[in-house]
Design an enzyme around this catalytic site. Structure first.
Site, PDB file in Angstrom:
ATOM      1  N   CYS A 116     -54.251   4.302 -21.297  1.00 39.52           N
ATOM      2  CA  CYS A 116     -54.694   5.552 -21.306  1.00 39.52           C
ATOM      3  C   CYS A 116     -55.528   5.822 -20.196  1.00 39.52           C
ATOM      4  O   CYS A 116     -55.904   7.039 -20.052  1.00 39.52           O
ATOM      5  CB  CYS A 116     -55.431   5.882 -22.696  1.00 39.52           C
ATOM      6  SG  CYS A 116     -54.254   5.712 -24.032  1.00 39.52           S
ATOM      7  N   HIS A 256     -59.913  12.120 -22.354  1.00 40.46           N
ATOM      8  CA  HIS A 256     -58.635  11.692 -23.071  1.00 40.46           C
ATOM      9  C   HIS A 256     -58.368  11.947 -24.401  1.00 40.46           C
ATOM     10  O   HIS A 256     -59.452  11.949 -25.247  1.00 40.46           O
ATOM     11  CB  HIS A 256     -58.828   9.980 -23.060  1.00 40.46           C
ATOM     12  CG  HIS A 256     -57.343   9.377 -23.472  1.00 40.46           C
ATOM     13  ND1 HIS A 256     -56.054   9.639 -23.358  1.00 40.46           N
ATOM     14  CD2 HIS A 256     -57.368   8.507 -24.643  1.00 40.46           C
ATOM     15  CE1 HIS A 256     -55.202   9.153 -23.923  1.00 40.46           C
ATOM     16  NE2 HIS A 256     -55.943   8.265 -24.774  1.00 40.46           N
ATOM     17  N   ASN A 286     -51.516  12.168 -28.581  1.00 39.46           N
ATOM     18  CA  ASN A 286     -51.841  11.235 -27.517  1.00 39.46           C
ATOM     19  C   ASN A 286     -50.663  10.873 -26.539  1.00 39.46           C
ATOM     20  O   ASN A 286     -49.915  10.068 -27.007  1.00 39.46           O
ATOM     21  CB  ASN A 286     -52.599  10.129 -28.073  1.00 39.46           C
ATOM     22  CG  ASN A 286     -53.098   9.024 -27.095  1.00 39.46           C
ATOM     23  OD1 ASN A 286     -52.816   9.292 -25.873  1.00 39.46           O
ATOM     24  ND2 ASN A 286     -53.685   8.193 -27.542  1.00 39.46           N
TER      25      ASN A 286
HETATM   26  O1  UT7 Z   1     -55.655   6.094 -26.551  1.00 39.03           O
HETATM   27  C1  UT7 Z   1     -55.708   4.643 -26.910  1.00 39.03           C
HETATM   28  C2  UT7 Z   1     -56.885   4.223 -27.547  1.00 39.03           C
HETATM   29  N1  UT7 Z   1     -56.695   4.550 -28.944  1.00 39.03           N
HETATM   30  C3  UT7 Z   1     -57.626   5.038 -29.765  1.00 39.03           C
HETATM   31  O2  UT7 Z   1     -58.343   5.579 -29.181  1.00 39.03           O
HETATM   32  C4  UT7 Z   1     -57.103   5.230 -31.172  1.00 39.03           C
HETATM   33  C5  UT7 Z   1     -58.631   4.723 -31.931  1.00 39.03           C
HETATM   34  N2  UT7 Z   1     -58.257   4.737 -33.349  1.00 39.03           N
HETATM   35  C6  UT7 Z   1     -58.103   5.945 -34.094  1.00 39.03           C
HETATM   36  O3  UT7 Z   1     -58.001   7.013 -33.545  1.00 39.03           O
HETATM   37  C7  UT7 Z   1     -58.231   5.879 -35.358  1.00 39.03           C
HETATM   38  O4  UT7 Z   1     -58.463   4.481 -35.813  1.00 39.03           O
HETATM   39  C8  UT7 Z   1     -56.740   6.008 -36.249  1.00 39.03           C
HETATM   40  C9  UT7 Z   1     -56.338   7.477 -36.035  1.00 39.03           C
HETATM   41  C10 UT7 Z   1     -55.803   5.195 -35.758  1.00 39.03           C
HETATM   42  C11 UT7 Z   1     -57.003   5.660 -37.737  1.00 39.03           C
HETATM   43  O5  UT7 Z   1     -57.753   6.387 -38.406  1.00 39.03           O
HETATM   44  P1  UT7 Z   1     -59.158   5.852 -39.346  1.00 39.03           P
HETATM   45  O6  UT7 Z   1     -59.843   7.012 -39.611  1.00 39.03           O
HETATM   46  O7  UT7 Z   1     -59.606   4.504 -38.222  1.00 39.03           O
HETATM   47  O8  UT7 Z   1     -58.127   4.895 -40.538  1.00 39.03           O
HETATM   48  P2  UT7 Z   1     -57.845   3.492 -40.888  1.00 39.03           P
HETATM   49  O9  UT7 Z   1     -57.066   2.826 -39.923  1.00 39.03           O
HETATM   50  O10 UT7 Z   1     -59.573   3.054 -41.155  1.00 39.03           O
HETATM   51  O11 UT7 Z   1     -57.398   3.793 -42.328  1.00 39.03           O
HETATM   52  C12 UT7 Z   1     -58.134   4.314 -43.364  1.00 39.03           C
HETATM   53  C13 UT7 Z   1     -57.068   4.473 -44.399  1.00 39.03           C
HETATM   54  C14 UT7 Z   1     -56.263   3.106 -44.778  1.00 39.03           C
HETATM   55  O12 UT7 Z   1     -55.957   3.073 -46.187  1.00 39.03           O
HETATM   56  P3  UT7 Z   1     -56.923   2.392 -47.294  1.00 39.03           P
HETATM   57  O13 UT7 Z   1     -56.705   0.899 -46.641  1.00 39.03           O
HETATM   58  O14 UT7 Z   1     -58.349   3.025 -47.088  1.00 39.03           O
HETATM   59  O15 UT7 Z   1     -56.310   2.583 -48.520  1.00 39.03           O
HETATM   60  C15 UT7 Z   1     -55.019   3.448 -43.968  1.00 39.03           C
HETATM   61  O16 UT7 Z   1     -53.881   2.668 -44.706  1.00 39.03           O
HETATM   62  O17 UT7 Z   1     -56.114   5.325 -44.225  1.00 39.03           O
HETATM   63  C16 UT7 Z   1     -54.589   4.696 -44.251  1.00 39.03           C
HETATM   64  N3  UT7 Z   1     -53.788   5.410 -43.100  1.00 39.03           N
HETATM   65  C17 UT7 Z   1     -53.113   6.315 -43.436  1.00 39.03           C
HETATM   66  N4  UT7 Z   1     -53.027   7.295 -44.428  1.00 39.03           N
HETATM   67  C18 UT7 Z   1     -52.116   8.472 -44.274  1.00 39.03           C
HETATM   68  C19 UT7 Z   1     -53.739   4.867 -41.800  1.00 39.03           C
HETATM   69  N5  UT7 Z   1     -52.737   5.690 -41.346  1.00 39.03           N
HETATM   70  C20 UT7 Z   1     -52.361   6.711 -42.118  1.00 39.03           C
HETATM   71  C21 UT7 Z   1     -51.504   7.753 -42.204  1.00 39.03           C
HETATM   72  N6  UT7 Z   1     -51.712   8.411 -43.215  1.00 39.03           N
HETATM   73  N7  UT7 Z   1     -50.979   8.164 -41.106  1.00 39.03           N
END
Ligand code: UT7
Length: 331
Positions: A116, A256, A286
């Site tokens: 990125c 970004h 992204n």
């Molecule tokens: O550009 C390169 C660098 N990358 C980044 O900067 C990305 C950084 N990370 C993020 O933007 C976020 O971590 C994500 C958008 C990828 C994920 O968001 P989050 O708020 O960190 O979610 P999480 O991974 O902590 O997951 C929370 C919950 C989980 O369920 P439980 O375990 O709480 O029941 C996940 O399974 O949300 C669930 N989950 C989803 N639910 C619905 C994960 N993805 C999804 C989804 N739809 N697409």
């Protein structure tokens, strides 16, 4: 001796026509429009369709737009640097293919693999070729066909990424415009949280690696989020301090576009109101190396000569950084 600076003198961009909305993703994986929008800020993203179409096709279109805007012939380009994590092929470099497709027969080129931060690392590299006086017209293009390395059955990654490309032209100036300063960083120990497991020399592609879906993006979202939110904000504040810039001095933050929450945290840390923050994540998601130049492309008409602009990025590697630019032209 008069100092030569590298000024951005034109911007181009390209987005594929096909729109993949959150509603459509609801049909592919267990997700909701509400979850995606509230956790990332994304409503839709673009996908490049078509047999045999790759990153170079989008980048070439962005470069053509740029040349038309500046009124230059591609034969005038001395060097083309491409930031991408989805090259057309492992080799040759996508930059070479782009030069061929746009007819930049006098240019040499190479790719920058900084995920990125690829466009940003390429931009700073390119500026050195201008500042030393050896090159007069350097194109930096950032583009990714993320859909080529995304598993559309993995809800943790498929909702985030999209395809697109943007490009800028750098030319020399002896005035106080252009790329004024930069801070770039890498930390390879972060590679475990965001990478592509197979297809490289450590784990060449086999039937088994493909069956195990190891040719797709692997991301531990929460871990990456923590590093991204801290480091992107920190490096942006650092470049402000280093250049004695106060929030009122800054016209635009070009962040970004990985997650709206990361962007908001960076703007807060810099003391910037949301009106000064470029945002297109809602439309494109992204696009990895494409996000920064596509922001400049979308907002170009609002930029004024003399505007102080801060570019900020964070990505796989880990790689991150900030660039301070004094905008060189009115559209
Ligand atoms: O550009 C390169 C660098 N990358 C980044 O900067 C990305 C950084 N990370 C993020 O933007 C976020 O971590 C994500 C958008 C990828 C994920 O968001 P989050 O708020 O960190 O979610 P999480 O991974 O902590 O997951 C929370 C919950 C989980 O369920 P439980 O375990 O709480 O029941 C996940 O399974 O949300 C669930 N989950 C989803 N639910 C619905 C994960 N993805 C999804 C989804 N739809 N697409």
């Amino acid at each position: 001796m008069t100092k030569i600076r590298a000024a951005i003198t034109a911007v181009g961009g390209f987005l594929p026509d096909f729109v993949l909305s959150n509603k459509e993703l609801e049909k592919l994986v267990d997700t909701t429009d509400e979850w995606i929008l509230s956790r990332t800020g994304i409503s839709e993203r673009r996908i490049l369709k078509g047999e045999g179409k790759g990153t170079s096709d989008m980048c070439a279109e962005a470069v053509k737009v740029l040349c038309a805007k500046r009124g230059i012939d591609p034969m005038e380009i001395d060097l083309l640097i491409c930031g991408t994590v989805t090259p057309d092929f492992p080799f040759p470099a996508t930059a070479n293919v782009i030069c061929d497709k746009v007819g930049a027969k006098n240019a040499w080129g190479f790719d920058v693999a900084a995920a990125c931060s690829g466009f940003m690392f390429g931009l700073v590299t390119a500026s050195k070729f201008i500042e030393t006086g050896t090159h007069k017209k350097v194109v930096v293009v950032g583009g990714d066909k993320m859909s080529s390395i995304i598993d559309y059955s993995d809800r943790a990654t498929c909702v985030i990424f999209g395809d697109g490309a943007g490009a800028v032209l750098l030319e020399p100036t002896t005035e106080e415009f252009g790329i004024m300063d930069s801070i770039l960083k890498t930390d390879g120990s972060g590679r475990q949280f965001l990478h592509q497991k197979s297809g490289g020399s450590v784990s060449p592609a086999t039937h088994e690696t493909v069956d195990a879906k190891q040719h797709f993006v692997y991301q531990e979202g929460q871990a990456v989020f923590k590093f991204a939110v801290t480091n992107m904000a920190e490096v942006s504040a650092e470049i402000m301090d280093k250049n004695n810039l106060k929030p009122d001095d800054i016209a635009w933050l070009v962040p970004h576009q990985a997650n709206k929450r990361i962007i908001d945290a960076t703007a807060n840390r810099m003391g910037l109101a949301s009106e000064k923050v470029m945002l297109n994540i809602q439309k494109y998601g992204n696009t990895t190396a494409g996000t920064l130049p596509l922001c400049l492309f979308d907002y170009e008409k609002q930029l004024k000569k003399g505007d102080n602009i801060i570019l900020a990025a964070f990505g796989g590697g880990f790689t991150w950084g900030a660039v301070y630019i004094k905008w060189a032209y009115n559209s």
